[in-house]
Each structure stands twice: as C-alpha cells, then as structure tokens.
Design an enzyme around this catalytic site. Structure first.
Site, mmCIF file in Angstrom:
data_model
loop_
_atom_site.group_PDB
_atom_site.id
_atom_site.type_symbol
_atom_site.label_atom_id
_atom_site.label_comp_id
_atom_site.label_asym_id
_atom_site.label_seq_id
_atom_site.Cartn_x
_atom_site.Cartn_y
_atom_site.Cartn_z
ATOM 1 N N ASP A 121 -69.352 43.238 19.088
ATOM 2 C CA ASP A 121 -68.878 43.877 20.320
ATOM 3 C C ASP A 121 -69.916 43.629 21.405
ATOM 4 O OD1 ASP A 121 -66.535 44.890 19.193
ATOM 5 O OD2 ASP A 121 -67.476 46.782 18.630
ATOM 6 N N ASP B 63 -60.527 43.590 20.595
ATOM 7 C CA ASP B 63 -60.236 45.019 20.761
ATOM 8 C C ASP B 63 -59.342 45.252 21.976
ATOM 9 O OD1 ASP B 63 -61.971 45.497 18.631
ATOM 10 O OD2 ASP B 63 -63.661 45.969 19.936
#
Length: 168
Positions: A120, A138
């Site tokens: 991330d 995501d």
C-alpha cells in the site's frame, strides 16, 4: 462456449486494473525506492506516498501474516466467481463493477503470493479524514463495490417502475 462481448469488457477492466496496480507498485518499490525511503511527500499534508506492508485485508483487518495463503486463495476464488457472473451479466454498470473487483482482487493476491503482504502506498492520512494507506487495487475494489450497490438500486427501481400496480 462463446463468451459474450459485454463479458470481455469486464475482463478488460480487470486486466487494466491488474496492470495499473502492478505497474504503480513496481514504480513505488523500484522507481522511487519507497521501501527504503519510507515516505515521499507529494502534496503535503494532503497526499503522500507512504510504504506500508499490509498483511491483512482492507484497512489492515486480520493482519499479522498468518492468513496469507487463505487470503490469497479467497481472493482468487472470489475473482473466479465474479468472472463466472460476468458471463451472465447484461448491464454495463454491473459488468464494469465486476471487472473492477476482479482486477483489484487479483492485483492484491499477486502481492500476497509474491511478498507475503499487500503493498500500500497512497496516503491521504494528512487530511485527518481518511487515515488509511491503500493502492490502486483497493481503489478498484471500492469503486467496484459502490457500482455493484448502484446497479442493484437502479435495477430494483427499474423493476418497481415496470411492475403493474395491484388491483384492489
């Protein structure tokens, strides 16, 4: 079995998401060396690129790495189920939603299999509104789920409008 043309659109969306997700992660890890640097200020404090190893699912739930393979298999099974659903989908919004979720699920599964965690890096936490760090996959999953909800609501409204009123 002939794959309907609209289904190819879902698979195309999935492929675009997977490629963009993996390219951006590659750029973060190897181009910007984010793993070593930790954080790159882009538009402080609004947007930064921050390196996070997410061993869990969305927003770090079920973290710790113990569920690596279970989460990988789950993501692939969900993607396969959605790919099957896309064969029967007829509405553009639904097809788009399915493609986005497939692409996001596979993009994150690739990370889990390759690294043992999901990479991330998109960080809006400086705003004080959204404290989580996320990635392209995501984002695709989130938008895809919102489109699934929108498609469901639109379909229900269309069905309600098309239904004949009951006679008393």
């Amino acid at each position: 079995m002939k794959i309907p043309r609209i289904t190819w659109a879902a698979y195309g969306f999935a492929l675009v998401v997977i490629v963009l997700d993996q390219l951006t992660k590659y750029w973060m890890l190897d181009g910007l060396s984010l793993r070593e640097v930790g954080r790159v200020l882009v538009l402080p404090p609004i947007l930064n690129f921050s390196y996070v190893e997410n061993t869990g699912v969305s927003f770090g739930l079920f973290g710790g790495g113990a569920a690596r393979w279970a989460l990988s298999v789950f993501s692939i099974v969900v993607a396969a189920g959605l790919a099957w659903w896309a064969l029967r989908a007829k509405r553009r919004t639904l097809v788009s939603a399915i493609g986005l979720v497939i692409g996001g699920a596979i993009g994150n599964a690739i990370d889990r299999i390759q690294y043992g965690y999901v990479v991330d890096f998109i960080d809006f936490s400086g705003t004080g509104v959204f404290p989580w760090v996320f990635n392209v996959a995501d984002s695709a999953i989130t938008v895809g789920v919102l489109l699934l909800i929108l498609d469901s609501v639109m379909s229900e409204r269309k069905a309600a409008v098309g239904a004949a009123p009951e006679k008393a």
